[in-house]
Structures are given as C-alpha cells and as structure tokens.
Scaffold this motif. Sequence first.
Motif, PDB file in Angstrom:
ATOM      1  N   GLY A  79      14.494  18.457  30.321  1.00 29.14           N
ATOM      2  CA  GLY A  79      13.132  18.141  29.889  1.00 29.14           C
ATOM      3  C   GLY A  79      13.079  17.014  28.887  1.00 29.14           C
ATOM      4  O   GLY A  79      12.179  16.164  28.930  1.00 29.14           O
ATOM      5  N   GLY A  80      14.060  16.971  27.971  1.00 26.47           N
ATOM      6  CA  GLY A  80      14.103  15.873  27.020  1.00 26.47           C
ATOM      7  C   GLY A  80      14.396  14.538  27.676  1.00 26.47           C
ATOM      8  O   GLY A  80      13.845  13.509  27.291  1.00 26.47           O
ATOM      9  N   LYS A  81      15.282  14.533  28.703  1.00 26.88           N
ATOM     10  CA  LYS A  81      15.574  13.299  29.418  1.00 26.88           C
ATOM     11  C   LYS A  81      14.363  12.799  30.200  1.00 26.88           C
ATOM     12  O   LYS A  81      14.118  11.590  30.292  1.00 26.88           O
ATOM     13  N   ALA A  82      13.597  13.724  30.772  1.00 21.98           N
ATOM     14  CA  ALA A  82      12.486  13.332  31.632  1.00 21.98           C
ATOM     15  C   ALA A  82      11.198  13.057  30.856  1.00 21.98           C
ATOM     16  O   ALA A  82      10.481  12.094  31.153  1.00 21.98           O
ATOM     17  N   PHE A  83      10.894  13.877  29.859  1.00 26.31           N
ATOM     18  CA  PHE A  83       9.590  13.771  29.184  1.00 26.31           C
ATOM     19  C   PHE A  83       9.702  13.548  27.682  1.00 26.31           C
ATOM     20  O   PHE A  83       8.676  13.481  26.997  1.00 26.31           O
ATOM     21  N   GLY A  84      10.916  13.475  27.134  1.00 24.05           N
ATOM     22  CA  GLY A  84      11.074  13.418  25.686  1.00 24.05           C
ATOM     23  C   GLY A  84      10.473  12.177  25.053  1.00 24.05           C
ATOM     24  O   GLY A  84      10.835  11.060  25.428  1.00 24.05           O
ATOM     25  N   ARG A  85       9.570  12.377  24.120  1.00 21.80           N
ATOM     26  CA  ARG A  85       8.943  11.273  23.389  1.00 21.80           C
ATOM     27  C   ARG A  85       8.885  11.559  21.882  1.00 21.80           C
ATOM     28  O   ARG A  85       9.103  10.669  21.076  1.00 21.80           O
ATOM     29  N   THR A  86       8.598  12.794  21.503  1.00 24.60           N
ATOM     30  CA  THR A  86       8.365  13.144  20.102  1.00 24.60           C
ATOM     31  C   THR A  86       9.599  13.816  19.521  1.00 24.60           C
ATOM     32  O   THR A  86      10.018  14.869  20.024  1.00 24.60           O
ATOM     33  N   PRO A  87      10.230  13.245  18.491  1.00 23.05           N
ATOM     34  CA  PRO A  87      11.418  13.880  17.900  1.00 23.05           C
ATOM     35  C   PRO A  87      11.071  15.238  17.297  1.00 23.05           C
ATOM     36  O   PRO A  87      10.007  15.432  16.706  1.00 23.05           O
ATOM     37  N   LEU A  88      12.002  16.173  17.451  1.00 20.85           N
ATOM     38  CA  LEU A  88      11.788  17.515  16.917  1.00 20.85           C
ATOM     39  C   LEU A  88      12.047  17.566  15.418  1.00 20.85           C
ATOM     40  O   LEU A  88      11.228  18.089  14.648  1.00 20.85           O
ATOM     41  N   PRO A 123      18.304  13.948  15.956  1.00 25.32           N
ATOM     42  CA  PRO A 123      17.299  13.007  16.467  1.00 25.32           C
ATOM     43  C   PRO A 123      17.117  13.048  17.981  1.00 25.32           C
ATOM     44  O   PRO A 123      16.063  12.664  18.478  1.00 25.32           O
ATOM     45  N   LYS A 124      18.115  13.505  18.743  1.00 26.07           N
ATOM     46  CA  LYS A 124      18.006  13.508  20.191  1.00 26.07           C
ATOM     47  C   LYS A 124      17.134  14.644  20.723  1.00 26.07           C
ATOM     48  O   LYS A 124      16.730  14.620  21.880  1.00 26.07           O
ATOM     49  N   LYS A 125      16.863  15.636  19.911  1.00 23.90           N
ATOM     50  CA  LYS A 125      16.022  16.756  20.344  1.00 23.90           C
ATOM     51  C   LYS A 125      14.552  16.365  20.217  1.00 23.90           C
ATOM     52  O   LYS A 125      14.141  15.769  19.220  1.00 23.90           O
ATOM     53  N   THR A 126      13.762  16.719  21.210  1.00 26.50           N
ATOM     54  CA  THR A 126      12.337  16.384  21.241  1.00 26.50           C
ATOM     55  C   THR A 126      11.514  17.640  21.436  1.00 26.50           C
ATOM     56  O   THR A 126      12.010  18.684  21.904  1.00 26.50           O
ATOM     57  N   TRP A 127      10.230  17.529  21.073  1.00 27.13           N
ATOM     58  CA  TRP A 127       9.319  18.662  21.270  1.00 27.13           C
ATOM     59  C   TRP A 127       9.114  18.941  22.756  1.00 27.13           C
ATOM     60  O   TRP A 127       8.991  20.109  23.165  1.00 27.13           O
ATOM     61  N   GLU A 128       9.078  17.909  23.559  1.00 25.80           N
ATOM     62  CA  GLU A 128       8.888  18.113  24.993  1.00 25.80           C
ATOM     63  C   GLU A 128      10.068  18.876  25.599  1.00 25.80           C
ATOM     64  O   GLU A 128       9.891  19.813  26.380  1.00 25.80           O
ATOM     65  N   GLY A 129      11.287  18.485  25.220  1.00 28.38           N
ATOM     66  CA  GLY A 129      12.454  19.209  25.703  1.00 28.38           C
ATOM     67  C   GLY A 129      12.500  20.631  25.192  1.00 28.38           C
ATOM     68  O   GLY A 129      12.934  21.548  25.917  1.00 28.38           O
ATOM     69  N   THR A 130      12.036  20.859  23.963  1.00 30.69           N
ATOM     70  CA  THR A 130      12.011  22.210  23.410  1.00 30.69           C
ATOM     71  C   THR A 130      11.055  23.110  24.190  1.00 30.69           C
ATOM     72  O   THR A 130      11.372  24.276  24.485  1.00 30.69           O
TER      73      THR A 130
END
Length: 405
Positions: free
Chosen positions: A290-299, A304-311
């Motif tokens: 999910g982070g690779k496909a939709f990740g935009r917002t850092p968690l 830094p590589k984790k995003t809210w979208e991937g979460t």
Amino acid sequence: MAPFVRIEAIKPTPLSLATLCACPCRPFATNAPVLTRPLSKFNLGLLLHGPKSVVRMRLRGVPARRRLVAAGARAEQDRVGESDANQEVDKGHQSSPRGETDMETQQRASQLRNRIVFGLGIGFSVGGVVLAGGWVFTVALASAVFAGSREYFELVRSRGIAAGMTPPPRYVSRVCSVICALMPILTLYFGLDVSVTSAAFLVAIALLLQRGNPRFSQLSSTIFGLFYCGYLPCFWVKLRCGLAAPALHTGIGAAWPILLGGQAHWTVGLVAALTSISSIIAADTYAFLGGKAFGRTPLTSISPKKTWEGTVVGLGGCIATSVILSRLFCWPSSLLSAIALGFLNFFGSVFGDLTESMIKRDAGVKDSGSLIPGHGGILDRVDSYIFTGALMYSFVKTFLPLYGV
C-alpha cells in the motif's frame, strides 16, 4: 637606392618552436618543445624600403632543418595523443553511469532474491517450530532472544547512543544476554514472575560489582534491554504453551494424525499463535504494498518510509486475515473478537517496529545486524512480534470467556 642592412648572427639563444614556425592556419600545441641545442648559422636580413620593412631569416645547414622538422613532428604527435586521450576519457565518463546503473540493478536483484529465499526458509521453519510447541518452541525462542539481545547491546554501545551516555560494560552486556536467553526456559517450567525477579536481581548485582563508578544510564539501558529482549518475548511462551485448553471446534484438529498429538494437539495457544503470526505477516506485506502504490503522507519522522496510506492498507489486511483465520480455525467464535485481535496485532506490530527504528536511528545504523542475508539482523525481523505476544495473551486471558472457544 634604398638603405639595406644585413645582420649576421652565430649561435643564437634558444628559441621555441612556436616563435619560429608560427602559422595562423595551423595552431601548435600549448606544450610546444623548446630547442635547447643551438642551431646552425642563420642569416637575419632587415630590408628597409620606404614605408615597407621586410625581415628575412634563412637557416644554413641541413642538421638544423632536420631538428626543427623532427621537433614539429613530435609536437604534432603529442597534440594528437592528447586529443585521443581526451576522447577516451569523455567516452569513459559517458559510459560510467550506465555501468553504475547495471551494477545497482544487479545488487537490488540479488538482495531481493536473498530476501525471498531466506524469508521463505524462515517462514517454514517458524511454522514447524510453532506447530511443535513445548521445549522445541521454547529453545528456538531462547536462541532468537540471545541473538536479539546481543544486537541490542551492540546498538547501545554504538557511537550515536554512547555519545550521550555511559554504556554498560561488555561483561554486563554478555551476562544480560545470557539471562534474557534463559528467561523463556524459566518461564516454561517455573513461571514468568520467577524469571523476571531472578533476572533483575542478577543484572543489578553485575552492575554494582563492576570496576569504577556505576552510572544510572548503565542501569537504565540494561534494565530496558532486559524488558525489551527478555521479558516481552516470554509472553509468546505463555501464549503458545500456557493456553493449553483444546480448540474443540477446529476442523484441522479433527483430521490431525494421532501420532502427532491428534485433536488435543490443537490448543487455544497454538491457534492463537498461528493467527497472530499470520496477521502480522499480512500487516507488514499489505502496508509495504500500500505504501508503494498509494504512499504520499509520511507517518512519523522516526521511520520516513512509512506512510499513512500504507498504514491504513496494512490495518485492513491484518483485520481481514484475522477474520479469515477465525472462520478457518473456528476460533474465536465471535466476529467482534476476531476484529479486535486484528486491531491488537496490527498496533502491536507497528509500535514494535517504530521502537526498534528509534533505537537504530539514535545509533546511526540502518540494520541492527547482518545475521540474515537480505533482511539484516534478528531484531529487524522480530521487532513486530515483540509487543504482540503480550497483547494477545492478555486479551485472550482477560477478555475472551472460555478462551474464545
């Protein structure tokens, strides 16, 4: 008759080739040779004829001409050689980025291959150990705890963390690593309270008996290592081996061979451990995709590589896996309980991952070690499981009536 002056000169001072044979239609190299040997006699004629002045120079002697021609040929060869060398350098600069790109691609492919191969090997091995249970599961967990505690104390002694504190001595770190490895075995046979009390007492003695002045930073880092690497993993022993109530409605248990334990082998602890491990794997996988496909917002700034979208995608995948396994194993019997287990597994895995990322960031390293090719250290692989065992055991023990059967 116009005035005419003739000057005879013998053995002139050394002259450069550029000054003697300069021609605007054919430039010479900047490093033109200098004729250090005296040339043969030459005549320099100055003819004054009204407003026009003509300078005539004539060389006498064949050896001088030959030396002049030879020097010009050598200068020309040097100029051509420099031009060819510059062209070769330019070609090398143009081809080097492509070579570097090919090398990086090969390295990434090799890392991905190692990651997949060793990941599958670890997955099948862990599945067999969890199915075996008992002392096999406990000894395997103790080995992983020992390796993880060694990596933790190496991180504590690293330059980034040790710059602001006094790390514990090496012998204290080794003693604490051994104690952490013994805690799961003590938990299996004597209970968790005995292991924690004995471990804390031994660590305090080891710190107080060291040479020099003991520091509070040494005590705090050692006690946290005891809690993080020793106490929390012991809950996996309590979850797998302590919840011995049979999962009566599990269809797989009814078809399980009698030589391997039959129906009684499939306990609540086994089903809960398999559900938790599978949910964590699904959470990490879906969060990565999910982070690779939709990740935009850092968690968070910790990772830094984790995003809210991937979460969010990882949370959905973890809950879906927990619900599917609850239908497969017929445990827990309530849908709400299965969803709650998915939430607990996901947040426990994220919190454990961020905790280890914080330690590595302060230590200034990317991986906790290099034990597993393509994955890093043992802490890099088990960080998501450190807190989930305690959360799963507490939830099943406290909130599920009859252990969810």
